[in-house]
Design a protein around this motif. Sequence first.
Motif, PDB file in Angstrom:
ATOM      1  N   VAL A  80      -4.914   0.531   5.908  1.00  0.00           N
ATOM      2  CA  VAL A  80      -6.101   1.328   7.273  1.00  0.00           C
ATOM      3  C   VAL A  80      -4.300   0.767   8.179  1.00  0.00           C
ATOM      4  O   VAL A  80      -3.513   0.476   8.692  1.00  0.00           O
ATOM      5  N   GLY A  81      -3.951   2.188   8.605  1.00  0.00           N
ATOM      6  CA  GLY A  81      -3.056   2.888   9.972  1.00  0.00           C
ATOM      7  C   GLY A  81      -1.969   2.015   9.839  1.00  0.00           C
ATOM      8  O   GLY A  81      -0.620   2.618  10.944  1.00  0.00           O
ATOM      9  N   ASP A  82      -1.411   2.413   8.837  1.00  0.00           N
ATOM     10  CA  ASP A  82       0.455   1.750   8.380  1.00  0.00           C
ATOM     11  C   ASP A  82       0.705   2.884   7.636  1.00  0.00           C
ATOM     12  O   ASP A  82       0.790   3.340   6.588  1.00  0.00           O
ATOM     13  N   GLU A  83       1.989   3.479   8.758  1.00  0.00           N
ATOM     14  CA  GLU A  83       1.832   4.653   8.040  1.00  0.00           C
ATOM     15  C   GLU A  83       3.741   4.388   6.667  1.00  0.00           C
ATOM     16  O   GLU A  83       3.918   5.466   6.290  1.00  0.00           O
ATOM     17  N   HIS A  84       3.467   2.975   6.969  1.00  0.00           N
ATOM     18  CA  HIS A  84       4.544   3.116   5.811  1.00  0.00           C
ATOM     19  C   HIS A  84       4.291   2.191   4.542  1.00  0.00           C
ATOM     20  O   HIS A  84       5.085   1.783   3.993  1.00  0.00           O
ATOM     21  N   GLN A  85       3.087   2.774   4.380  1.00  0.00           N
ATOM     22  CA  GLN A  85       2.246   2.219   3.476  1.00  0.00           C
ATOM     23  C   GLN A  85       2.332   0.605   2.931  1.00  0.00           C
ATOM     24  O   GLN A  85       2.751  -0.216   1.513  1.00  0.00           O
ATOM     25  N   GLN A  86       2.717   0.034   3.370  1.00  0.00           N
ATOM     26  CA  GLN A  86       2.822  -1.871   3.574  1.00  0.00           C
ATOM     27  C   GLN A  86       1.418  -2.153   3.309  1.00  0.00           C
ATOM     28  O   GLN A  86       0.320  -2.194   3.410  1.00  0.00           O
ATOM     29  N   ALA A  87       1.502  -3.558   2.065  1.00  0.00           N
ATOM     30  CA  ALA A  87       0.229  -4.140   2.191  1.00  0.00           C
ATOM     31  C   ALA A  87      -0.226  -5.408   2.906  1.00  0.00           C
ATOM     32  O   ALA A  87       1.430  -5.998   3.532  1.00  0.00           O
ATOM     33  N   PRO A  88      -1.247  -5.187   3.219  1.00  0.00           N
ATOM     34  CA  PRO A  88      -2.140  -6.153   4.010  1.00  0.00           C
ATOM     35  C   PRO A  88      -2.171  -7.171   2.979  1.00  0.00           C
ATOM     36  O   PRO A  88      -3.211  -7.949   3.847  1.00  0.00           O
ATOM     37  N   LEU A  89      -2.201  -7.323   2.116  1.00  0.00           N
ATOM     38  CA  LEU A  89      -1.325  -8.926   1.619  1.00  0.00           C
ATOM     39  C   LEU A  89       0.280  -9.285   1.103  1.00  0.00           C
ATOM     40  O   LEU A  89       0.555  -8.642   1.089  1.00  0.00           O
ATOM     41  N   LEU A  90      -0.149 -10.720   0.865  1.00  0.00           N
ATOM     42  CA  LEU A  90       1.050 -10.991   1.060  1.00  0.00           C
ATOM     43  C   LEU A  90       1.377 -11.970  -0.932  1.00  0.00           C
ATOM     44  O   LEU A  90       2.138 -11.960  -0.776  1.00  0.00           O
ATOM     45  N   HIS A  91      -0.321 -12.079  -0.965  1.00  0.00           N
ATOM     46  CA  HIS A  91       0.682 -12.677  -2.804  1.00  0.00           C
ATOM     47  C   HIS A  91      -0.786 -11.330  -3.285  1.00  0.00           C
ATOM     48  O   HIS A  91      -1.924 -10.473  -3.054  1.00  0.00           O
ATOM     49  N   THR A  92      -0.999 -11.490  -4.964  1.00  0.00           N
ATOM     50  CA  THR A  92      -1.520 -10.979  -5.952  1.00  0.00           C
ATOM     51  C   THR A  92      -3.429 -12.067  -6.062  1.00  0.00           C
ATOM     52  O   THR A  92      -3.498 -12.913  -5.611  1.00  0.00           O
ATOM     53  N   ILE A  93      -4.299 -10.905  -6.379  1.00  0.00           N
ATOM     54  CA  ILE A  93      -5.398 -11.538  -6.108  1.00  0.00           C
ATOM     55  C   ILE A  93      -5.988 -10.780  -7.687  1.00  0.00           C
ATOM     56  O   ILE A  93      -6.276 -10.049  -7.914  1.00  0.00           O
ATOM     57  N   MET A  94      -6.218 -11.995  -7.932  1.00  0.00           N
ATOM     58  CA  MET A  94      -7.528 -11.528  -9.705  1.00  0.00           C
ATOM     59  C   MET A  94      -8.821 -11.912  -9.075  1.00  0.00           C
ATOM     60  O   MET A  94      -8.575 -12.660  -8.918  1.00  0.00           O
ATOM     61  N   ASP A  95      -9.308 -10.733  -9.611  1.00  0.00           N
ATOM     62  CA  ASP A  95     -11.517 -10.796  -9.498  1.00  0.00           C
ATOM     63  C   ASP A  95     -11.484 -11.410 -11.088  1.00  0.00           C
ATOM     64  O   ASP A  95     -11.728  -9.958 -11.812  1.00  0.00           O
TER      65      ASP A  95
END
Length: 218
Positions: A80-95
């Motif tokens: 959200v609000g990130d023009e550079h498409q950077q991910a808002p998390l630093l690691h993988t999440i598996m549900d």
Amino acid sequence: SSSSRGVDGCTDTSSRSCTVRGRDHNERFHWLVHTADGGSLYAQEVVIATGPWADETLKKLGYTIPLVWERGYHVHLQGVGDEHQQAPLLHTIMDLDQGCVVAPMDQGVRVSSGSELAHRDAPPNYSQITRCIAVARAILPLGKQVEDVPWLGCRPTLPDCLPMVGKAPRHNHLWFNIGHHHLGLSTAPGCAAILLAFMEGTVPPVDPEPFSPSRFRI
């Protein structure tokens, strides 16, 4: 034909642009490959490594491969609000309960679905990935979808979930390297080492018997 002579087969994974023939006028080589641009390639050995199209490739050579396809989908979402498409998390999440994976990528946040057992050429079914997108949005601040259509891939899988690596049962100088399902990149070096040992007449680095094409009646 059950020998290495006079056999035609398609080896291109999508466009059927190559034809493999048995020994032709050039007796120094065992195989002749005709390419779509009109060229010809002679080869002592031919390895069939056509992924999800392996059953189609080998059917032309008289083999019936019990291949199934684990289809999977993924899509990228912006933060959200990130023009550079950077991910808002630093690691993988598996549900595990929802069957979804969320991972940071250069393109944004990649949302992946679980496996879909369907024919390779069946129309896409976006129900899983649509649900996974909703799950990801519930736990992360995500913006718009990057791609117009989710990516769809077909993982070639055999009934025992092991690849088929070794000599073709009814053709000399023809080798199989197929059925790696989700692990094609990570198993490629080991499978290549097995095939090289077979071709050179040396001892393979691991026991090749579990991967033998002869374990199935093909």
